[in-house]
Scaffold this active site. Structure first.
Site, short mmCIF file in Angstrom:
data_model
loop_
_atom_site.label_atom_id
_atom_site.label_comp_id
_atom_site.label_asym_id
_atom_site.label_seq_id
_atom_site.Cartn_x
_atom_site.Cartn_y
_atom_site.Cartn_z
N CYS A 70 49.50 31.41 37.07
CA CYS A 70 48.83 32.57 37.67
C CYS A 70 49.65 33.13 38.84
CB CYS A 70 47.43 32.17 38.15
SG CYS A 70 46.51 33.57 38.81
N CYS A 117 46.03 31.67 45.62
CA CYS A 117 44.83 31.02 46.15
C CYS A 117 45.18 29.57 46.54
CB CYS A 117 43.72 31.05 45.10
SG CYS A 117 43.51 32.70 44.36
N CYS A 166 29.52 33.54 29.71
CA CYS A 166 30.04 33.85 31.04
C CYS A 166 31.56 33.83 30.94
CB CYS A 166 29.58 32.79 32.04
SG CYS A 166 30.24 33.04 33.71
N CYS A 176 27.93 36.14 38.77
CA CYS A 176 28.00 34.75 39.21
C CYS A 176 29.01 34.76 40.33
CB CYS A 176 28.46 33.86 38.05
SG CYS A 176 28.83 32.17 38.55
N ARG A 235 24.23 26.75 42.18
CA ARG A 235 24.90 25.68 41.40
C ARG A 235 25.74 24.77 42.29
NH1 ARG A 235 28.13 28.55 37.56
NH2 ARG A 235 26.19 28.79 36.42
FE1 SF4 Z 1 44.77 32.45 39.78
FE2 SF4 Z 1 43.50 32.29 42.12
FE3 SF4 Z 1 42.11 32.27 39.80
FE4 SF4 Z 1 43.65 30.16 40.54
S1 SF4 Z 1 41.82 30.92 41.54
S2 SF4 Z 1 43.51 31.08 38.51
S3 SF4 Z 1 45.38 31.19 41.53
S4 SF4 Z 1 43.35 33.95 40.62
#
Ligand code: SF4
Ligand code: SAM
Ligand code: DTB
Length: 327
Positions: A63, A67, A138, A198, A270
């Site tokens: 990704c 994050c 979902c 959600c 949750r």
């Molecule tokens: Fe990508 Fe952030 Fe989702 Fe992880 S949480 S898959 S780094 S967008």
């Protein structure tokens, strides 16, 4: 005891919470807070029932987002290996198994920043196939445009998961590649398309109690409260900036659940990630404080979850049952 804040009018949940009011709830004596949350819980729900969702990572790793908690970001060196988008047939077979294991909702997760239109037909086929099994559907696929949200709704998507993760003041310490406003815009697209939201966040990322209150205040002041409100206890991932985070105090986690129940009284609250590390007693306290949903199955997206036999035992010990099941 004096009631420092007006908590909940049963006829109409509030949308005008201030940060100070939410912080005041966190400051209540623990027994008072849990009692109030339990009272509100049973006004809207049967407190012996639990909603059961199951996750599947339909596109793992690689990704582009950063994050700081995530095993799937290509910015960090973690043990998670990237894989291609699964076929609809594979996903539908997994959903069938989840249903046989007792799940009521099946959530498909993709490690994407946003959805590419070229992937939509495949995702729509997964959604309609899962829906046809009689499960609630979902998905959590990153940012969506309004048109994409309508396409997913038309395919049979009931819920879209998109978390705010933390309070607005701490957010920039955790994610830099997407703004808080981007997240709010995706949530608006989901609501406008007629899907349920959600939306929740994570505790244990080094945030303060004020940041936790900030997240819950943000959720409670949305145009409509999220139908599902996941509270994740950070699963620390080696190789990520948050991999060495200290665990959050058990009672603080329970307070988070209780305050979520008080400010969003009609939401399914949750206990999401982190149950793998939680004792039976901690989970029981969370249910007493108003949690009424869990992820079942042995895996979340890339990390472990308690699995069926442990959860069967938990429900049996607590004399709780899946939502909608016969007594
Ligand atoms: Fe990508 Fe952030 Fe989702 Fe992880 S949480 S898959 S780094 S967008
Ligand atoms: N890529 C999509 C997105 O970010 O919206 C969907 C998948 S993402 C993994 C969904 C959510 O899982 C995140 O927003 C975060 O709240 C939660 N999450 C991810 N990794 C986690 C971890 N290590 N511990 C706890 N929660 C986590
Ligand atoms: C949510 O709030 N938590 C789930 C789901 N929504 C998508 C994801 C938890 C992921 C935990 C870390 C992992 O398994 O990679």
């Amino acid at each position: 005891m004096n009631v420092p804040v007006h908590v909940a009018d049963p006829a109409s949940p509030r949308h005008d919470w201030t940060l100070e009011e939410v912080e005041a709830l966190f400051e209540l004596p623990f027994t008072e807070l849990v009692f109030r949350a339990a009272e509100v819980h049973r006004r809207w729900f049967d407190p012996t029932e639990l909603q059961l969702s199951q996750l599947l990572s339909v596109k793992t790793g690689g990704c582009p987002e950063d994050c700081g908690y995530c095993s799937q970001s290509q910015h960090f060196k973690t043990a998670t290996r990237a894989a291609k988008l699964l076929d609809a047939a594979t996903v539908i077979a997994a959903a069938q198994e989840a249903k046989a294991g007792g799940a009521q909702r099946f959530c498909m997760g993709a490690a994407w920043r946003d959805v590419k239109d070229r992937d939509l037909p495949k995702v729509a086929a997964m959604i309609s196939g899962v829906k046809a099994l009689g499960l609630e559907t979902c998905a959590t696929l990153g940012m969506l445009t309004p048109a994409q949200a309508v396409t997913l709704k038309d395919a049979g998507l009931d819920y879209y998961n998109h978390n705010l993760d933390t309070g607005p003041d701490y957010y920039g310490q955790v994610v830099t590649t997407r703004t808080y406003q981007d997240r709010l815009d995706t949530l608006a697209a989901v609501r406008d398309a007629g899907m349920a939201t959600c939306c929740g966040g994570i505790v244990g990322m080094g945030e303060t109690r004020r940041d936790r209150a900030g997240l819950l205040r943000q959720l409670a002041t949305l145009p409509s409260h999220p139908e599902s409100l996941p509270i994740n206890d950070l699963m620390p991932i080696d190789g990520t900036p948050l991999g060495g985070s200290d665990p959050v105090d058990v009672l603080e986690f329970v307070r988070m659940i209780a305050v979520a129940r008080l400010v969003c009284p009609k939401s399914m609250v949750r206990i999401a990630a982190g149950r793998e590390h939680m004792s039976k007693e901690m989970q029981a306290l969370c249910f007493l404080a108003g949690a009424n949903s869990i992820f079942v199955g042995a895996r979340l997206l890339t990390t472990d979850n308690p699995g069926r036999s442990k959860d069967d035992e938990l429900l049996a010990d607590l004399r709780m049952r899946p939502m909608g099941a016969a007594c």
